[in-house]
Motif scaffolding. Structure first.
Motif, PDB file in Angstrom:
ATOM      1  N   GLU A 379      29.274-130.169  44.280  1.00 28.42           N
ATOM      2  CA  GLU A 379      29.012-131.592  44.051  1.00 28.42           C
ATOM      3  C   GLU A 379      27.848-132.068  44.912  1.00 28.42           C
ATOM      4  O   GLU A 379      27.003-132.852  44.458  1.00 28.42           O
ATOM      5  N   LEU A 380      27.786-131.586  46.153  1.00 29.92           N
ATOM      6  CA  LEU A 380      26.648-131.930  47.004  1.00 29.92           C
ATOM      7  C   LEU A 380      25.359-131.385  46.414  1.00 29.92           C
ATOM      8  O   LEU A 380      24.339-132.090  46.367  1.00 29.92           O
ATOM      9  N   LEU A 384      22.087-133.488  45.388  1.00 31.81           N
ATOM     10  CA  LEU A 384      20.758-133.213  45.927  1.00 31.81           C
ATOM     11  C   LEU A 384      19.731-133.049  44.812  1.00 31.81           C
ATOM     12  O   LEU A 384      18.600-133.548  44.902  1.00 31.81           O
ATOM     13  N   LEU A 385      20.113-132.380  43.744  1.00 30.49           N
ATOM     14  CA  LEU A 385      19.192-132.210  42.619  1.00 30.49           C
ATOM     15  C   LEU A 385      18.893-133.536  41.931  1.00 30.49           C
ATOM     16  O   LEU A 385      17.756-133.774  41.488  1.00 30.49           O
ATOM     17  N   ALA A 386      19.910-134.392  41.822  1.00 28.48           N
ATOM     18  CA  ALA A 386      19.678-135.712  41.225  1.00 28.48           C
ATOM     19  C   ALA A 386      18.673-136.502  42.061  1.00 28.48           C
ATOM     20  O   ALA A 386      17.808-137.204  41.518  1.00 28.48           O
ATOM     21  N   ALA A 427      24.716-121.951  38.390  1.00 25.64           N
ATOM     22  CA  ALA A 427      25.520-122.427  37.258  1.00 25.64           C
ATOM     23  C   ALA A 427      25.803-121.282  36.284  1.00 25.64           C
ATOM     24  O   ALA A 427      26.926-121.135  35.788  1.00 25.64           O
ATOM     25  N   ARG A 428      24.783-120.439  36.046  1.00 22.83           N
ATOM     26  CA  ARG A 428      24.953-119.320  35.119  1.00 22.83           C
ATOM     27  C   ARG A 428      25.865-118.236  35.710  1.00 22.83           C
ATOM     28  O   ARG A 428      26.752-117.724  35.026  1.00 22.83           O
ATOM     29  N   PRO A 433      29.614-126.400  36.352  1.00 20.27           N
ATOM     30  CA  PRO A 433      29.150-127.448  35.440  1.00 20.27           C
ATOM     31  C   PRO A 433      27.846-128.081  35.922  1.00 20.27           C
ATOM     32  O   PRO A 433      27.590-128.183  37.121  1.00 20.27           O
ATOM     33  N   GLY A 434      27.039-128.529  34.972  1.00 16.35           N
ATOM     34  CA  GLY A 434      25.820-129.226  35.326  1.00 16.35           C
ATOM     35  C   GLY A 434      24.865-129.300  34.157  1.00 16.35           C
ATOM     36  O   GLY A 434      24.987-128.534  33.192  1.00 16.35           O
ATOM     37  N   PRO A 435      23.901-130.209  34.217  1.00 20.46           N
ATOM     38  CA  PRO A 435      22.923-130.383  33.125  1.00 20.46           C
ATOM     39  C   PRO A 435      21.842-129.313  33.188  1.00 20.46           C
ATOM     40  O   PRO A 435      20.672-129.591  33.507  1.00 20.46           O
ATOM     41  N   VAL A 436      22.217-128.091  32.876  1.00 20.35           N
ATOM     42  CA  VAL A 436      21.325-126.958  33.059  1.00 20.35           C
ATOM     43  C   VAL A 436      20.059-127.088  32.217  1.00 20.35           C
ATOM     44  O   VAL A 436      18.954-126.743  32.674  1.00 20.35           O
ATOM     45  N   ASP A 437      20.181-127.583  30.997  1.00 19.62           N
ATOM     46  CA  ASP A 437      18.993-127.725  30.149  1.00 19.62           C
ATOM     47  C   ASP A 437      17.993-128.677  30.791  1.00 19.62           C
ATOM     48  O   ASP A 437      16.777-128.427  30.752  1.00 19.62           O
TER      49      ASP A 437
END
Length: 601
Positions: A379-380, A384-386, A427-428, A433-437
């Motif tokens: 989640e962190l 951080l990516l956001a 993620a892979r 979970p996450g917006p990989v695209d």
């Protein structure tokens, strides 16, 4: 109680001329650190934490700013020293015309009160020795009260919130503002001295059995296998010593204000936890199999970064403190006159976009090493990516923490690419979970931007910042992090340009300080970590012989106990900058690791 009068000594008085930086050895207990010189003087010690005000600050002033010397009272013919195998227990052998003695120095592992133990052992003949202890609190500015302990077992020094107690195996005396002793060692005699720290509002620290602590501290260090043999082992132990065991935070160095240029102003406090340096240290330790330290750092990171991710800083205090105000200790003359002496670090308020990449890479490597990748830590990472998604296009102060204004540093953008690349891989690999695209699209956009804006086709090289023609040693990281392969013509051109135009006597500068707007007077040494990066890229290029020769040369720059500072001056053959430096030692271990691998990432 014996009052210390201002007429007997004052901060800044005294005659110490600081030894070369290379003359010091590190003592550590994973809570704090001390530096002891070849002359037997402890000239730097911060208690109870790495970043606490020093009670010995002669390193940055004079002996009257705090020191503790034990040495023969007669002329010394030869001095030799080494760490006991597998430990940070220093053994210094003094040879005189009358005989020889060894001094064993270590910070005790596991004592309730932080304790510095010094054991004098006879080796041959009969030697007279002297002890001079000048405790000075608050970076050498506070002269203490001196008093006998009620049971007569030692002498206490107290000022403000601090107290230290010296217990000895020989008679002590007070001379004005110092504690002294004269004693003789014959045959195989042993005399022990223990200095312990405690809060002044509490009872004095309990007595410590010096010989029992020698055995305990030996077991502590030898029980922590470095995970590598040969040249990297001492560097890995040095990195271990910079981990603050109670919190898991990792300091960049145990000192402040050792200059990057003799007599200059590039003097910084490194006794804090940079996300970049810490993440790189974790990655290095993981390669050697040390997952416990990585797990402790992950927990530290969760606490330090907790809250609004928009407030994430480039560095923190040992327990995650965020306010690290930078001020100057004007009463200290500095290491060989290099002023100002800075306490705290204003870089805590800088934007350094590259730290997102180093952190994400370290966390990905930790997951690959078996640390659970989900839950709060994921989640962190997503948070951080956001945050990075909204700021990667902005200029920043960069890896070198310039103070001349923000720029679009190429390395910062590349490490933003690394952050999204490692998130996609995590993620892979772990079905997270996450917006990989979306992450993939951002990663590709960053990559294209760097190729377009960070590469100078006329020079045939990547450049320090968008629109600049300057070189920067951080560009050596591009093939190491997988941005482009080492045999790509653009990478090959960059490496060639750095070797030709960004070296001094074959060693790598961070950048040309006279050409880069970093807000400081020009001039500094070569940056040792960058030269180890060159070793790595040479190895990736298949230039194994050249890489090995450069690596051996860099190993030769270490002092007699295997320690490196941040920088080196080829003209004077002197180490420069804070000491020992985690960045230098992790880069050494990384280069040693790379040289055992095939010429592919």
């Amino acid at each position: 109680m014996r009052q210390t009068g201002r007429d007997t000594a004052s901060p800044g008085a005294g005659g110490l001329i600081q030894p070369d930086i290379a003359d010091y050895a590190l003592l550590g207990d994973c809570r704090s650190a001390a530096l002891v010189s070849r002359a037997g003087s402890v000239d730097w010690l911060c208690w109870p934490r790495f970043d606490s005000p020093a009670c010995f600050a002669a390193l940055l002033g004079t002996d009257q700013n705090g020191s503790w010397r034990i040495a023969p009272a007669e002329p010394v013919l030869r001095v030799s020293r080494a760490y006991r195998p597998g430990t940070l227990i220093l053994e210094t052998l003094f040879e005189t015309a009358a005989g020889s003695v060894a001094v064993l120095d270590f910070l005790a592992a596991g004592t309730a009160a932080p304790s510095l133990v010094r054991i004098v052992e006879g080796r041959a003949g009969q030697v007279r020795l002297s002890l001079t202890l000048l405790p000075r609190f608050d970076y050498g500015s506070a002269l203490p009260w001196l008093s006998d302990l009620p049971d007569g077992s030692g002498i206490a020094a107290m000022a403000g919130p601090d107290r230290v107690v010296l217990r000895a195996g020989t008679e002590l005396r007070v001379q004005g503002a110092e504690i002294a002793a004269d004693f003789q060692i014959a045959g195989r005699d042993r005399v022990a001295f223990v200095l312990s720290h405690g809060a002044s509002h509490l009872p004095p620290p309990d007595a410590v059995d010096a010989h029992a602590e020698l055995a305990r501290t030996t077991a502590f260090w030898t029980g922590w296998h470095a995970g590598a043999d040969g040249e990297a082992a001492q560097s890995l132990r040095t990195l271990r010593a910079m981990i603050h065991a109670p919190t898991g935070g990792i300091v960049a160095a145990p000192t402040t204000s050792l200059p990057e240029r003799p007599g200059g102003t590039r003097n910084w406090d490194y006794r804090f936890c940079w996300l970049r340096d810490s993440a790189l240290t974790v990655r290095t330790l993981l390669r050697a199999g040390h997952t416990a330290e990585a797990a402790a750092w992950r927990d530290w990171l969760l606490r330090a970064a907790a809250g609004d991710v928009a407030q994430v800083q480039a560095l923190y205090g040992l327990a995650g403190e965020r306010r690290l105000p930078e001020w100057e200790a004007g009463w200290l003359s500095g290491y060989r006159g290099a002023r100002p002496v800075r306490i705290g670090n204003g870089a805590a308020g800088q934007l350094q976009i590259d730290v997102f990449g180093e952190v994400m890479d370290a966390l990905h490597q930790a997951a690959l090493a078996g640390l659970p990748p989900g839950g709060d830590i994921w989640e962190l990472q997503r948070a951080l990516l956001a945050r990075l998604e909204t700021i990667w296009t902005e200029p920043d102060e960069g890896i070198w923490e310039v103070r001349g204004g923000r720029q679009h540093f190429t390395y910062s953008k590349v490490m933003a690419w690394v952050a999204f690349d490692r998130a996609i891989a995590s993620a892979r690999s772990f079905s997270l979970p996450g917006p990989v695209d979306r992450w993939r699209a951002i990663r590709d956009r960053i990559h294209a931007t760097v190729l377009r804006e960070g590469y100078d086709a006329t020079r045939g090289s990547f450049v320090q910042s968008f629109g600049s023609r300057n070189l920067d040693a951080s560009l050596l990281q591009l093939p190491l992090v997988g941005f482009l392969p080492a045999d790509d013509p653009r990478i090959a051109g960059t490496i060639a340009a750095i070797e030709q135009d960004l070296t001094e006597d074959g060693l790598v500068l961070r950048y040309r300080s006279e050409d880069t707007k970093d807000g400081l007077p020009a001039g500094e040494g070569v940056f040792l970590a960058c030269s180890f990066w060159l070793v790595e890229v040479m190895a990736l290029q298949g230039r194994r012989e050249a890489a090995g020769k450069l690596f051996e040369r860099l190993l030769g720059l270490r002092n007699d106990v295997g320690l490196l500072a941040e920088e080196y001056d080829p003209r004077t053959a002197k180490l420069l900058g804070n000491f020992p430096q985690a960045f230098s030692h992790l880069a050494l271990a990384d280069a040693a690791w790379r040289l055992t691998r095939p010429a592919t990432r």
